[in-house]
Scaffold this motif. Structure first.
Motif, PDB file in Angstrom:
ATOM      1  N   TYR A   1      -9.395   4.140  -6.967  1.00 20.52           N
ATOM      2  CA  TYR A   1      -8.672   2.893  -7.206  1.00 20.52           C
ATOM      3  C   TYR A   1      -9.634   1.737  -7.444  1.00 20.52           C
ATOM      4  CZ  TYR A   1      -6.061  -1.349  -5.987  1.00 20.52           C
ATOM      5  OH  TYR A   1      -5.528  -2.620  -5.993  1.00 20.52           O
TER       6      TYR A   1
ATOM      7  N   VAL B   1       1.158   0.505   0.891  1.00 16.21           N
ATOM      8  CA  VAL B   1       0.227  -0.136  -0.041  1.00 16.21           C
ATOM      9  C   VAL B   1       0.642   0.000  -1.507  1.00 16.21           C
ATOM     10  CG1 VAL B   1      -2.126   0.040  -0.981  1.00 16.21           C
ATOM     11  CG2 VAL B   1      -1.777  -0.160   1.481  1.00 16.21           C
ATOM     12  N   PRO B   2       1.103   1.170  -1.999  1.00 24.88           N
ATOM     13  CA  PRO B   2       1.424   1.282  -3.432  1.00 24.88           C
ATOM     14  C   PRO B   2       2.696   0.549  -3.863  1.00 24.88           C
ATOM     15  CG  PRO B   2       1.021   3.453  -2.439  1.00 24.88           C
ATOM     16  CD  PRO B   2       1.190   2.480  -1.327  1.00 24.88           C
TER      17      PRO B   2
ATOM     18  N   PRO C   1       3.690  -2.649  -4.196  1.00 21.70           N
ATOM     19  CA  PRO C   1       3.580  -3.678  -5.246  1.00 21.70           C
ATOM     20  C   PRO C   1       3.316  -3.094  -6.632  1.00 21.70           C
ATOM     21  CG  PRO C   1       2.345  -4.324  -3.286  1.00 21.70           C
ATOM     22  CD  PRO C   1       2.753  -2.898  -3.083  1.00 21.70           C
ATOM     23  N   LEU C   2       2.542  -2.018  -6.714  1.00 23.23           N
ATOM     24  CA  LEU C   2       2.273  -1.385  -8.006  1.00 23.23           C
ATOM     25  C   LEU C   2       3.527  -0.732  -8.570  1.00 23.23           C
ATOM     26  CD1 LEU C   2      -1.147   0.329  -7.152  1.00 23.23           C
ATOM     27  CD2 LEU C   2      -0.800  -1.799  -8.422  1.00 23.23           C
TER      28      LEU C   2
ATOM     29  N   THR D   1      -1.905  -5.763  -3.808  1.00 21.18           N
ATOM     30  CA  THR D   1      -2.083  -4.367  -3.372  1.00 21.18           C
ATOM     31  C   THR D   1      -3.365  -4.194  -2.572  1.00 21.18           C
ATOM     32  OG1 THR D   1      -0.880  -3.584  -5.323  1.00 21.18           O
ATOM     33  CG2 THR D   1      -2.280  -1.991  -4.188  1.00 21.18           C
ATOM     34  N   THR D   2      -4.460  -4.732  -3.097  1.00 19.93           N
ATOM     35  CA  THR D   2      -5.749  -4.557  -2.427  1.00 19.93           C
ATOM     36  C   THR D   2      -5.806  -5.335  -1.122  1.00 19.93           C
ATOM     37  OG1 THR D   2      -6.690  -4.423  -4.647  1.00 19.93           O
ATOM     38  CG2 THR D   2      -8.237  -4.524  -2.816  1.00 19.93           C
TER      39      THR D   2
END
Length: 436
Positions: free
Chosen positions: A336, A398-399, A401-402, A234-235
Motif C-alpha cells: 500500500y 481501515v479500507p 474510506p477506499l 485511510t492512512t
C-alpha cells in the motif's frame, strides 16, 4: 545523456546518487530498528515503567508530526533537502547517544527518554519530508515506483534484521548500550548523504508570501484532490491502529507471552519478513492488477490477519501467532505504501512536494501519538490483549474510506495532467525539475 535520463532507461540503481540515498536509508533504518526493540526495553526492564508510560514514550516519538508537521513542509520547500537531512541525522545521533551516557552516569529517567523521543521525532519529521521530496529530484517520474520499491526493500530488510540484532544486543550489553547502534546508524546515514553530488537550488519565497500562506497552499493542494483526501484518511486510520500496536506490543510480548529480549527481537524480525516480501512484490503486483486496485486490495485482503494479535497467549505458540499476524499485515501495509507514495510524488509539482508531503504527514502521522496514548491507556486499564483486540477491529475498518471512494472503480491512478484538481498547481510547469 544526463544521470537522471540514464536512470529512466536502465533503472534507479544505475544512478550513483540514488545508491547513496539508498545506503543512507539502509544504515539509518537498521539503527532505528535496533532502537525499536531497545528503547521500550530501557523503559520496561531498566526503569520498570508501567504500560501507560511506555505508551507515552511512543507518543512522544511521534508527537512532532502534530507539533511541527505543517510548517515543516513549507520550510523544507525553501531549503536544500540534502543538507537538511544530514543535519537531522546528526541531531538524532547526538540525542540517541545521550541515553547510554546518562545510564552510565546513573541519571537516566523516563523524563530523559521522553525528551530524546521528542527531539528525535522533530528531526525525523524534517528528515522524512525532505527525503520524500528529494527522491523526485534524482529520479524521473516513471522510475518513482521502482525507487520507492527499492527504499521499502531496504526498510523492510532493516525491519527483519534490526529487531533480532537489537534483542541480541540488549541481552549482551543491556538495553541502554544497545541504543548506540542507532546513533552510529544515523552518523553513517549522514555520511552517505554527504556523498550525493546532485546539485540543488534553494527556492526563495515570492515577495509577500508568508509561511502561513505557503502552508495554506500545500493544504489546499491536498484537500483539493479527491484521491489525496481519501489516501490521507485511510492512512491516518491505519497509523492510529499501528500506534496502538506499537505502544502495546513490547509490554504484551514480554509480560504476557513471556519473551526475553532476544526472543522479542526475533518475533519482531519474523513479523517484518512480510514487509520485505511486500516491497519485493509491490511493483509486479501494481503492474499486474493496477496501481489503484493494489492500494485497495493490499489492505482489504491482509487486514483480517490482525485478529491473530489478541489471540497470542503465553509461550511459543503465542509468539508464532503474533508474528504471523504481523507478517501478513506488514505485507499489505508495505505494498500500500509503495503504491500511494509513488502516486502522490508523481502527481505533485516539485515546488509543492515538501508542503504536500508535510500536509499528508500531518494528517496521516498526526494520529500516531493519539493511538499510542490510547494503546497505553487500554493496556494499563484492561490488559494488553484488550488493547490488541481493539487495534485489530480498527485495522479491519481501515479500507472503508477506499471502498466508499472513486478509487474502488479504478484500475490505474491518474497522472499529473489526467486529474488535476481545480485551482491546484498540478497542471502548472514544473520549476527546478530534474533533467529528463
Amino acid at each position: 545523456m544526463s544521470e537522471t535520463s540514464r536512470a529512466a532507461t536502465r533503472g534507479p540503481l544505475r544512478l550513483r546518487d540514488f545508491r547513496m540515498l539508498l545506503a543512507g536509508a539502509a544504515t539509518g533504518q537498521l539503527g532505528a530498528q535496533v532502537t525499536l526493540v531497545a528503547l521500550p526495553l530501557v523503559a520496561v526492564l531498566e526503569l520498570d515503567a508501567p504500560a501507560f508510560q511506555v505508551g507515552l514514550l511512543t507518543a512522544a516519538e511521534t508527537a512532532a508530526f502534530l507539533l511541527v508537521g505543517l510548517p515543516a513542509g513549507a520550510l523544507v520547500d525553501r531549503m536544500r533537502k540534502r543538507s537538511l537531512m544530514i543535519r537531522a541525522d546528526l541531531v538524532r545521533a547526538v540525542a540517541m547517544a545521550s541515553i547510554p551516557v546518562a545510564a552510565l552516569a546513573d541519571v537516566l529517567t523516563m523524563g530523559h527518554l521522553y525528551a530524546v523521543a521528542l527531539v528525535t521525532g522533530v528531526a525525523t519529521v524534517f528528515f522524512d519530508v525532505a527525503h520524500q521530496s528529494y527522491l523526485p529530484r534524482i529520479l524521473p517520474r516513471e522510475q518513482l515506483m521502482a525507487g520507492n520499491g527499492a527504499l521499502e526493500t531496504v526498510r523492510s530488510t532493516a525491519q527483519v534484521t534490526g529487531p533480532g540484532i537489537g534483542g541480541g544486543l540488549v541481552q549482551l550489553v543491556g538495553a541502554h548500550l544497545a541504543v548506540i547502534a542507532d546513533a552510529l546508524g544515523y552518523l553513517l546515514s549522514a555520511l552517505f548523504l554527504f556523498r550525493i553530488k546532485q546539485p540543488e537550488e534553494t527556492r526563495e519565497p515570492a515577495p509577500g508570501r508568508s509561511l502561513r500562506k505557503e502552508i495554506g497552499e500545500g493544504v489546499r493542494f491536498v484537500f483539493g484532490h479527491p484521491l489525496l483526501r481519501v489516501i490521507a484518511l485511510t492512512t491516518g486510520l491505519a497509523n492510529f491502529c499501528t500506534a496502538v500496536l506499537m505502544a502495546t506490543q513490547t509490554v504484551h510480548l514480554v509480560r504476557v507471552v513471556g519473551l526475553k529480549p532476544g526472543g522479542l527481537g526475533l518475533v519482531l524480525s519474523a513479523s517484518a519478513v512480510g514487509g520485505l516480501l511486500g516491497a519485493l512484490c509491490a511493483g509486479r503486483l501494481a503492474a499486474r492488477l493496477g496501481q489503484a486496485r493494489i492500494i485497495l486490495l493490499s489492505l482489504l485482503v491482509t487486514g483480517p490477519f490482525a485478529l491473530l494479535w489478541p489471540l497470542s497467549g503465553p509461550g511459543a505458540a503465542g509468539a508464532v501467532l503474533f508474528a504471523a499476524g504481523s507478517a501478513v499485515v506488514s505485507f499489505g501495509a508495505v505494498v500500500y505504501n509503495i503504491a500511494q507514495v509513488s502516486f502522490r510524488q508523481g502527481l505533485c509539482p516539485p515546488r509543492l512536494l515538501g508542503r504536500m508531503n508535510a500536509t499528508l504527514r500531518f494528517l496521516m502521522w498526526g494520529t500516531l501519538p493519539l493511538g499510542a496514548l490510547l494503546g497505553g491507556a487500554l493496556a494499563q486499564s484492561y490488559g494488553s490483549r484488550t488493547a490488541l483486540a481493539w487495534c485489530a477491529v480498527g485495522i479491519l475498518a481501515v479500507p472503508l474510506p477506499l471502498l466508499l471512494s472513486p478509487l474502488r472503480r479504478m484500475r490505474d491512478l491518474p497522472g499529473p495532467q489526467d486529474d488535476a484538481p481545480a485551482g491546484s498547481d498540478a497542471g502548472t510547469p514544473r520549476e527546478n525539475a530534474p533533467a529528463v
